[in-house]
Design an enzyme around this catalytic site. Structure first.
Site, short mmCIF file in Angstrom:
data_model
loop_
_atom_site.label_atom_id
_atom_site.label_comp_id
_atom_site.label_asym_id
_atom_site.label_seq_id
_atom_site.Cartn_x
_atom_site.Cartn_y
_atom_site.Cartn_z
N CYS A 1 0.83 -1.21 0.00
CA CYS A 1 0.00 0.00 0.00
C CYS A 1 0.86 1.26 0.00
CB CYS A 1 -0.92 -0.03 1.21
SG CYS A 1 -1.90 1.47 1.37
N CYS B 1 -1.62 1.64 -3.04
CA CYS B 1 -2.60 2.72 -2.85
C CYS B 1 -2.01 4.12 -2.85
CB CYS B 1 -3.32 2.56 -1.51
SG CYS B 1 -3.39 0.92 -0.81
N LYS C 1 -0.03 5.26 -6.09
CA LYS C 1 -1.03 5.23 -7.16
C LYS C 1 -1.98 6.41 -7.07
CE LYS C 1 -4.79 3.69 -6.37
NZ LYS C 1 -5.71 2.61 -6.03
N TYR D 1 6.08 4.72 9.45
CA TYR D 1 5.72 3.34 9.82
C TYR D 1 6.83 2.70 10.66
CZ TYR D 1 1.43 2.26 7.20
OH TYR D 1 0.12 2.18 6.76
N ALA E 1 12.17 -13.86 5.79
CA ALA E 1 11.99 -14.90 6.81
C ALA E 1 11.23 -16.08 6.22
CB ALA E 1 11.22 -14.32 7.99
N TYR F 1 -9.40 -3.38 -11.22
CA TYR F 1 -9.27 -1.97 -10.83
C TYR F 1 -7.87 -1.43 -11.10
CZ TYR F 1 -6.91 -2.79 -6.27
OH TYR F 1 -6.01 -3.11 -5.28
N ILE F 2 -6.84 -2.26 -10.93
CA ILE F 2 -5.48 -1.75 -11.15
C ILE F 2 -5.29 -1.43 -12.64
CG2 ILE F 2 -3.01 -2.35 -11.04
CD1 ILE F 2 -3.64 -3.89 -8.44
N GLU G 1 -7.21 1.78 -13.39
CA GLU G 1 -6.61 2.97 -12.78
C GLU G 1 -5.36 3.41 -13.55
OE1 GLU G 1 -8.18 2.38 -8.20
OE2 GLU G 1 -6.17 1.71 -8.69
N GLY H 1 -4.18 -9.75 -12.13
CA GLY H 1 -4.47 -10.36 -10.83
C GLY H 1 -3.24 -10.43 -9.94
N ASP I 1 -3.57 -9.86 2.38
CA ASP I 1 -3.68 -10.41 1.03
C ASP I 1 -3.24 -11.87 0.93
OD1 ASP I 1 -4.49 -7.91 0.32
OD2 ASP I 1 -2.88 -7.52 -1.12
N THR J 1 -6.38 -2.64 1.71
CA THR J 1 -5.62 -2.22 2.88
C THR J 1 -6.44 -2.13 4.16
OG1 THR J 1 -3.85 -1.17 1.69
CG2 THR J 1 -4.39 -0.20 3.82
N HIS K 1 -27.08 21.76 -0.80
CA HIS K 1 -27.10 22.28 -2.16
C HIS K 1 -26.10 23.41 -2.34
CE1 HIS K 1 -28.93 23.10 -6.02
NE2 HIS K 1 -28.99 24.38 -5.71
N GLU L 1 -25.79 15.57 -3.04
CA GLU L 1 -27.21 15.76 -2.74
C GLU L 1 -28.09 14.83 -3.57
OE1 GLU L 1 -29.17 19.52 -3.89
OE2 GLU L 1 -27.45 19.94 -5.17
P1 FAD Z 1 1.48 -6.07 1.95
O1 FAD Z 1 1.14 -4.67 2.21
O2 FAD Z 1 1.75 -6.49 0.55
O3 FAD Z 1 2.75 -6.40 2.84
C1 FAD Z 1 3.42 -7.63 2.77
C2 FAD Z 1 4.88 -7.38 3.10
O4 FAD Z 1 5.52 -8.62 3.34
C3 FAD Z 1 5.65 -6.74 1.96
O5 FAD Z 1 6.28 -5.57 2.43
C4 FAD Z 1 6.67 -7.79 1.54
O6 FAD Z 1 7.91 -7.22 1.13
C5 FAD Z 1 6.83 -8.57 2.83
N1 FAD Z 1 7.26 -9.97 2.65
C6 FAD Z 1 6.74 -10.90 1.83
N2 FAD Z 1 7.32 -12.09 2.02
C7 FAD Z 1 8.24 -11.91 3.01
C8 FAD Z 1 9.15 -12.79 3.68
N3 FAD Z 1 9.22 -14.08 3.38
N4 FAD Z 1 9.96 -12.27 4.63
C9 FAD Z 1 9.89 -10.95 4.96
N5 FAD Z 1 9.04 -10.08 4.36
C10 FAD Z 1 8.21 -10.56 3.42
N6 FAD Z 1 -5.97 -1.29 -1.49
C11 FAD Z 1 -6.84 -0.34 -1.08
O7 FAD Z 1 -7.50 -0.51 -0.05
N7 FAD Z 1 -7.03 0.83 -1.81
C12 FAD Z 1 -6.32 1.08 -2.95
O8 FAD Z 1 -6.51 2.13 -3.57
C13 FAD Z 1 -5.38 0.11 -3.37
N8 FAD Z 1 -4.63 0.34 -4.48
C14 FAD Z 1 -3.69 -0.57 -4.85
C15 FAD Z 1 -2.93 -0.31 -5.98
C16 FAD Z 1 -1.99 -1.21 -6.41
C17 FAD Z 1 -1.16 -0.90 -7.61
C18 FAD Z 1 -1.79 -2.43 -5.66
C19 FAD Z 1 -0.77 -3.42 -6.10
C20 FAD Z 1 -2.53 -2.71 -4.52
C21 FAD Z 1 -3.49 -1.77 -4.12
N9 FAD Z 1 -4.30 -2.02 -3.00
C22 FAD Z 1 -5.22 -1.08 -2.60
C23 FAD Z 1 -4.20 -3.29 -2.23
C24 FAD Z 1 -3.38 -3.11 -0.96
O9 FAD Z 1 -2.13 -2.56 -1.27
C25 FAD Z 1 -3.22 -4.45 -0.26
O10 FAD Z 1 -4.50 -5.01 -0.04
C26 FAD Z 1 -2.50 -4.32 1.08
O11 FAD Z 1 -1.25 -3.74 0.93
C27 FAD Z 1 -2.38 -5.70 1.73
O12 FAD Z 1 -1.63 -5.61 2.92
P2 FAD Z 1 -0.84 -6.87 3.48
O13 FAD Z 1 -0.35 -6.48 4.83
O14 FAD Z 1 -1.65 -8.08 3.35
O15 FAD Z 1 0.38 -7.08 2.48
#
Ligand code: FAD
Length: 450
Positions: free
Chosen positions: A45, A50, A53, A101, A117, A180-181, A184, A265, A306, A314, A439, A444
């Site tokens: 994100c 997000c 983007k 963060y 990991a 959506y991606i 967009e 996807g 995800d 997110t 209005h 509205e």
């Molecule tokens: P992530 O945020 O993907 O975090 C997973 C993390 O794990 C990553 O940093 C990765 O590097 C790390 N990782 C993976 N494997 C390992 C490992 N083995 N060891 C250590 N680290 C590891 N959602 C919305 O709500 N609104 C939006 O407008 C939106 N726009 C998007 C646009 C794009 C282009 C994309 C690709 C996604 C968008 N999303 C949006 C979706 C959103 O980004 C995800 O749903 C969200 O980030 C999921 O969070 P998460 O914590 O599951 O995974």
């Protein structure tokens, strides 16, 4: 709570939306937490989803705003656009949030380990450096990655990950996919002057969204000059002598472009994660199978976001992370409610919706009433922009309870967020009728629908 048998109470794999929330809140509840991140804290994100983007969407929309400004009396000289300036500023903002963060995790006492990991057992993790650690609980929050079709020449294509890092706006871009991606980025590149062709193997865009709303987006996008090719199965990419990419697809003539982007996807990041070693089950898509508490079949291992392929957004990942931390470490059992999760497409104009689409409601409830407002926003009228907005409210035929609201138009996502509260609260159409219009606004129309 602390069990001296383990190095940590909680080991989180992935510092994205879900992992960061879970790690921070668990640490605040008193757990000894470590979180491993192989790329950048913030996850998809913040780093390549997000946030960057949406900033590109804002940047791109100035193309229309500048053109419209002339009708509002502004003398707008010929403007030029600099992709490097926009992306440079976007990356600065991404860096700022990445630092925020990181600081949040650190101030709550969660240890950040900047390494990949892998699981080696129900309570065991191995880091890329070879270090082995143990934890009472492990949370898999490794997210998802773009799916890339295995066709000849796929290596010439990019995904949304790389789209942010292009050297310039491609003159001609082909985007494979219709979710959506895809839509967009099609909007972003089109507004920034690229010739955009979107190809999809089915005959529609944005499957799952309300039919009338997505048809309106298709019609507006085509009027703007975006090209669509349907029933076009991606067959391959060949690089030409001049560097152009020739893309072949079923049912259509090949097309030459300068950039190909796959938006076909996203797949859960479970490969080489040691799930077999720990005995964690996955579904047919490779997502970690979890119960309502985000717990896998291995009692010490949970998964959120995800990687579980529930709703890939997110705010959902964040809620799952929070519910996990409150349940496991906060003595406050909490489950995520997946009913009425709003979603948006940041296209030009935006689409947004919550609850059932008209066809879903008809299938489930039989008798439904659909209220519609099909209007040309005031600003578009003065700008001479022949683009109509469409708002729909789908109600139960007997009780008038609102089952869904779907819309397309300027700022649809901003408007829908407030309306989503009403749908979630189970209000009826009467509550909207009784509310006096504000209005003149576009919103509205929500309380004036017939
Ligand atoms: P992530 O945020 O993907 O975090 C997973 C993390 O794990 C990553 O940093 C990765 O590097 C790390 N990782 C993976 N494997 C390992 C490992 N083995 N060891 C250590 N680290 C590891 N959602 C919305 O709500 N609104 C939006 O407008 C939106 N726009 C998007 C646009 C794009 C282009 C994309 C690709 C996604 C968008 N999303 C949006 C979706 C959103 O980004 C995800 O749903 C969200 O980030 C999921 O969070 P998460 O914590 O599951 O995974």
């Amino acid at each position: 709570m602390t069990d001296a048998k383990y190095d940590y109470d909680l080991f989180v794999i992935g510092a994205g939306s879900g992992g960061t929330r879970a790690a921070r809140v668990s640490a605040a509840h008193g757990a000894r937490v470590a979180v491993a991140e192989e790329y950048r804290v913030g996850g998809t994100c913040v780093i390549r989803g997000c946030v960057p983007k949406k900033l590109l969407v804002y940047g791109a929309h100035f193309a229309e705003d500048l053109a419209d400004a002339r009708r509002f009396g502004w003398d707008v000289p010929d403007c030029s656009f600099d992709w490097k300036v926009l992306t440079g500023n976007v990356f600065e903002e991404v860096d700022r949030i990445n630092k925020a963060y990181t600081a949040t995790l650190e101030t709550h006492g969660a240890e950040i380990i900047h390494e990949r990991a892998e699981l080696t057992g129900p309570n065991n993790v191995r880091l890329a450096s070879g270090r082995e650690v143990t934890a009472k609980y492990i949370l898999i929050a490794s997210g998802a990655r773009p799916h890339i079709p295995t066709c000849p020449g796929h290596e010439y294509g990019i995904t949304s990950n790389e789209a942010f890092h292009l050297d310039s706006v491609p003159r001609r871009i082909l985007i494979a996919g219709a979710g959506y991606i895809a839509n967009e980025f099609a909007g972003i590149f089109h507004e920034l002057g690229a010739e955009v062709t979107l190809i999809n193997r089915s005959d529609q865009i944005l499957r799952g969204y309300d039919e009338q709303i997505r048809d309106r987006l298709l019609q507006i996008s085509m009027t703007k000059g975006l090209q669509f090719r349907f029933n076009a199965k991606f067959e391959g990419i060949e690089q030409q002598a001049d560097g152009a990419l020739k893309v072949s697809m079923s049912n259509h003539a090949p097309i030459e472009v300068d950039c190909v982007m796959f938006a076909t996807g996203r797949v859960p990041n479970t490969e080489n994660l040691g799930l077999d070693a720990a005995g964690v089950e996955t579904n047919e898509k490779g997502a970690v199978k979890v119960d309502e508490d985000s717990r896998s079949n291995v009692p010490s291992i949970y998964a959120v976001g995800d990687v579980t392929d529930r709703i890939q957004l997110t705010p959902v990942a964040i809620r799952e992370g929070q519910a996990f931390a409150d349940t496991v470490f906060g003595n406050k059992p909490t489950r995520v409610d997946y009913h009425c999760v709003p979603a948006a497409v940041f296209s030009h104009p935006q689409m947004a919706g919550v609850g059932m689409t008209e066809s879903q409601a008809k299938q489930k409830h039989g008798s439904v009433k659909v209220y519609v407002s099909d209007f040309r926003p005031m600003k578009n009228v003065l700008a001479g922009r022949n683009e109509r907005a469409l708002y729909k409210m789908i109600c139960d035929g007997e009780t008038n309870k609102i089952l869904g609201i779907h819309m397309i138009g300027p700022e649809a996502a901003e408007i829908l967020q407030a309306a989503a509260v009403a749908v979630k609260a189970g209000l009826t159409k009467d509550a909207f009728d009784q509310t006096v219009a504000l209005h003149p606004t576009m919103a509205e129309e929500l309380v004036l629908m017939k």
